[in-house]
Scaffold this active site. Structure first.
Site, mmCIF file in Angstrom:
data_model
loop_
_atom_site.group_PDB
_atom_site.id
_atom_site.type_symbol
_atom_site.label_atom_id
_atom_site.label_comp_id
_atom_site.label_asym_id
_atom_site.label_seq_id
_atom_site.Cartn_x
_atom_site.Cartn_y
_atom_site.Cartn_z
ATOM 1 N N ASP A 185 0.832 -1.149 0.099
ATOM 2 C CA ASP A 185 -0.055 0.006 0.071
ATOM 3 C C ASP A 185 0.814 1.248 -0.010
ATOM 4 O O ASP A 185 1.668 1.334 0.929
ATOM 5 C CB ASP A 185 -0.738 -0.279 1.061
ATOM 6 C CG ASP A 185 -1.791 1.205 1.373
ATOM 7 O OD1 ASP A 185 -2.457 1.455 0.350
ATOM 8 O OD2 ASP A 185 -1.631 2.011 2.216
ATOM 9 N N GLU A 269 -1.297 -1.397 -5.836
ATOM 10 C CA GLU A 269 -2.601 -0.948 -6.215
ATOM 11 C C GLU A 269 -2.598 -0.160 -7.776
ATOM 12 O O GLU A 269 -1.559 0.055 -8.261
ATOM 13 C CB GLU A 269 -2.972 0.323 -5.384
ATOM 14 C CG GLU A 269 -3.148 -0.137 -4.020
ATOM 15 C CD GLU A 269 -3.391 1.120 -2.958
ATOM 16 O OE1 GLU A 269 -4.464 1.367 -2.887
ATOM 17 O OE2 GLU A 269 -2.263 1.876 -2.663
ATOM 18 N N ASP A 369 -2.784 1.257 6.996
ATOM 19 C CA ASP A 369 -2.182 0.981 5.871
ATOM 20 C C ASP A 369 -1.836 -0.316 5.679
ATOM 21 O O ASP A 369 -1.940 -1.039 4.519
ATOM 22 C CB ASP A 369 -0.937 2.007 5.782
ATOM 23 C CG ASP A 369 -1.123 3.496 5.530
ATOM 24 O OD1 ASP A 369 -1.989 3.506 5.064
ATOM 25 O OD2 ASP A 369 -0.435 4.299 6.029
#
Length: 391
Positions: A185, A269, A369
């Site tokens: 992340d 991501e 996170d």
């Protein structure tokens, strides 16, 4: 399997060689602008454009009219015309794709910073780079140039010179230390949080240099345009920015290498930093038409931090290192709801951006996170968040 790899090595030319390099760049810039002007006029007056072959055939005539061009290697001049050709091909591609076209524009001497030997005219011998029509220049071989050298590009960055060698190299398979997958992340306060719970800190190189850059910018604003002092002030700012970029790239290179050496699959991501860092849209009162507060100041600070982190560069470094390794895979997943869904039970736990701790009724307690990184890894492993999104 053959791969393309570029080595960027620092050059240390003498004062005379530096003047020759600057002179060569200036002549290449003139040729680029002249070729661009010819294409524009050809289309304006005849309704038809011209191409690389037609312009390249004019080079002998140009050398007769402008004898200084005889002092530049012929393939360097041909490469300049190929750049013009590529600029127009890319322009028409954007037009067909319905994107903002961005018509090719003229280049100033301060923006035209490189020229290329596409096939021949260069060689490395005894720690020196020999360039045709320029001479021998000291080069720092901080690493061994592997493979077959295809092109040599000479680039100016501020007051520094670099040689960029594009090479074809054979793939050497590298097995990572583990066969595990890791979810990552990306963030601002921390560069990245791994699904293992490890954290990659964000050194914030630009933020640390911001005061020096502001001071250098103020000094520049007080200099008279066209003066030598102003040129030195511009070089000072360029040097500071170059240092920030080098620091950031060095840090990202180190961590991307560690990740590729350790994990078999790296999951990121699928984000677009360029879209995330857009400026805030203006707000107007429907009745009075007055502009309202839109949080532009806070958004500007966030945008600066996003760009300072270098997310795109980090992902790109991991991707090309993984491709070179051959046994490592970099994948991307949809980031939607990864910060809101509980990694323990799959229930949506809505949180504000300022809330940095994830707490769920199921008993899952961990950093926000870290929770997102676990969800990113779970998505790649096949766990769907569709049920959580619908609930």
């Amino acid at each position: 399997m053959m791969l393309k790899k570029t080595y960027k090595l620092r050059l240390y030319p003498t004062k005379k060689q530096t003047e020759k390099l600057e002179w060569t760049l200036a002549r290449c810039c003139e040729l680029y602008n002249a070729a661009l002007q010819e294409r524009r006029e050809s289309y304006t007056y005849t309704g038809k454009g011209t191409n690389y072959n037609q312009q390249a055939m004019q080079l002998p005539e140009i050398k007769e009219l402008r004898e200084e061009y005889k002092e530049i290697h012929s393939q360097v001049l041909q490469d300049v015309l190929r750049r013009v050709e590529k600029a127009f091909k890319d322009f028409f591609k954007r037009v067909k794709a319905g994107k903002k076209p961005g018509y090719p524009r003229f280049q100033s001497r301060t923006r035209y910073d490189s020229f290329c030997y596409p096939q021949a005219g260069f060689s490395i011998k005894n720690g020196r780079l020999e360039l045709s029509k320029i001479g021998h220049s000291k080069i720092k071989l901080h690493c061994k140039v592997l493979g077959t050298i295809k092109t040599c590009t000479i680039r100016r960055e501020g007051g520094c010179w670099y040689a960029c060698f594009s090479c074809e190299v054979g793939q050497v398979l590298r097995t990572p230390y583990t066969d595990e997958a890791v979810g990552i992340d990306l963030g601002v306060s921390k560069l990245a949080t791994l699904s293992t719970g490890d954290v990659i800190e964000n050194p914030k190189h630009y933020r640390r240099a911001e005061k020096r850059l502001a001071k250098a910018g103020q000094a520049l604003s007080r200099k008279k345009r066209g003066s030598q002092r102003r040129k030195k002030a511009v070089q000072r700012i360029a040097k500071l920015h170059r240092k920030v970029r080098n620091q950031r790239n060095d840090y990202l290179h180190q961590w991307s290498r560690r990740l590729v050496n350790t994990y078999e699959t790296i999951v990121f991501e699928e984000i677009a930093p360029a879209n995330l860092s857009k400026r805030a849209k203006p707000k107007q009162d429907e009745q009075t038409g007055q502009y309202l507060s839109n949080g532009a100041s806070a958004k500007s600070g966030l945008n600066k931090s996003i760009l300072d982190a270098g997310w795109s560069t980090f992902i790109a470094f991991c991707e090309y290192k993984a491709a070179n390794a051959g046994t490592v895979e970099v994948v991307k997943v949809d980031p939607k709801y990864t910060s809101q869904v509980c990694s323990g039970c799959g229930v949506v736990v809505k949180k504000k951006l300022s809330e940095r701790w994830h707490s769920c009724e199921c008993g899952t307690e961990l950093d926000r996170d870290h929770n997102a990184a676990l969800n990113i890894k779970a998505l790649w492993l096949g766990r769907s968040l569709q049920e959580a999104q619908a609930s």
